[in-house]
Write an enzyme that holds these catalytic residues in place. Sequence first.
Site, PDB file in Angstrom:
ATOM      1  N   LYS A  62       1.729  -0.496  -9.561  1.00  0.00           N
ATOM      2  CA  LYS A  62       2.311  -0.550  -8.049  1.00  0.00           C
ATOM      3  C   LYS A  62       1.461   0.084  -6.997  1.00  0.00           C
ATOM      4  CE  LYS A  62       6.682   0.416  -8.011  1.00  0.00           C
ATOM      5  NZ  LYS A  62       6.731  -0.801  -6.830  1.00  0.00           N
ATOM      6  N   GLY A  63       1.800  -0.169  -5.827  1.00  0.00           N
ATOM      7  CA  GLY A  63       1.297   0.597  -4.466  1.00  0.00           C
ATOM      8  C   GLY A  63       0.447  -0.742  -3.799  1.00  0.00           C
ATOM      9  N   THR A  93      10.068  -1.015  -2.185  1.00  0.00           N
ATOM     10  CA  THR A  93       9.232  -1.583  -1.148  1.00  0.00           C
ATOM     11  C   THR A  93       8.499  -2.998  -1.730  1.00  0.00           C
ATOM     12  OG1 THR A  93       8.860   0.625  -0.217  1.00  0.00           O
ATOM     13  CG2 THR A  93       7.534  -1.113   0.478  1.00  0.00           C
ATOM     14  N   GLU A 142       7.664   5.719  -4.012  1.00  0.00           N
ATOM     15  CA  GLU A 142       8.384   4.925  -4.995  1.00  0.00           C
ATOM     16  C   GLU A 142       8.331   5.845  -6.266  1.00  0.00           C
ATOM     17  OE1 GLU A 142       6.803   0.484  -3.490  1.00  0.00           O
ATOM     18  OE2 GLU A 142       5.688   1.508  -5.009  1.00  0.00           O
TER      19      GLU A 142
HETATM   20  C1  5RP Z   1       4.773  -1.473  -2.932  1.00  0.00           C
HETATM   21  C2  5RP Z   1       4.772  -2.034  -4.393  1.00  0.00           C
HETATM   22  C3  5RP Z   1       5.475  -3.326  -4.411  1.00  0.00           C
HETATM   23  O1  5RP Z   1       6.577  -3.129  -5.472  1.00  0.00           O
HETATM   24  C4  5RP Z   1       4.495  -4.337  -5.199  1.00  0.00           C
HETATM   25  O2  5RP Z   1       3.460  -4.319  -4.343  1.00  0.00           O
HETATM   26  C5  5RP Z   1       5.140  -5.668  -5.240  1.00  0.00           C
HETATM   27  O3  5RP Z   1       5.240  -6.257  -4.082  1.00  0.00           O
HETATM   28  P1  5RP Z   1       5.990  -7.778  -3.830  1.00  0.00           P
HETATM   29  O4  5RP Z   1       7.255  -7.717  -4.143  1.00  0.00           O
HETATM   30  O5  5RP Z   1       5.803  -8.012  -2.030  1.00  0.00           O
HETATM   31  O6  5RP Z   1       5.282  -8.660  -4.457  1.00  0.00           O
HETATM   32  O7  5RP Z   1       4.526  -1.315  -5.399  1.00  0.00           O
HETATM   33  O8  5RP Z   1       3.976  -0.370  -2.762  1.00  0.00           O
END
Ligand code: 5RP
Length: 219
Positions: free
Chosen positions: A94-95, A28, A103
């Site tokens: 993450k998150g 995500t 995830e």
């Molecule tokens: C979502 C996540 C994403 O992998 C993390 O926030 C990175 O996001 P982005 O690719 O928009 O920088 O952990 O819960």
Amino acid sequence: MNQDELKALVAQAALAQVVQGELVGVGTGSTVDRFIDALAASGLRVAGAVSSSERSSARLRGHGIEVLEANAVTRLPVYIDGADEIDPQGCMIKGGGAALTREKIVADLAERFVCIADQSKRVPVLGAFALPVEVIAMATAQLIRRFAALGAQAVLRPGVRTDNGHPLLDVHGLRITDPLALETEINQWPGVVTVGLFARHRASLCLLGTPTGVQTLVF
Ligand code: 5RP
């Protein structure tokens, strides 16, 4: 190259990790959005995707890629996802996009975790990015006190419920020198659904976007 271009670069590079004819695990975030678009445009044939969020599922289906329930899957060769921070051992925070629980579930199903990120996500020590923790609502105050006892400040992410219907804490002020130990400890606290530390489920490979191209980190 700006950050968006770096994300597009690693998203394209991640196509080489997809096993044709098999399922692919899909994370995500904005980098993964680029990956989903690249996968759809690539002509690569996959058996379908296992998705970590409603957001990614909608994007996958919008491209005509079938999304399978995790419960229906017994073999998942690879999971591709972004990160908010990644350390020299492949451990991650993450998150940031509130999808940490699903995830981790999809990462647990997968044989390999391939992290795709722009170079800004690479850090010597995790913790400058506030650590997301999905929690059961009635435990929020007690968990905030537990983090305070560690010298950290946990704040409720305003207006956010995860896809599972739970609130999220963002924990500031941690310097995470032993991610596995901290993940293990926080996992024991009643009311914690998932801590956004991915040490047990760290990346085995990271494709990092840099202005000179894709850097490959093997862990
Ligand atoms: C979502 C996540 C994403 O992998 C993390 O926030 C990175 O996001 P982005 O690719 O928009 O920088 O952990 O819960």
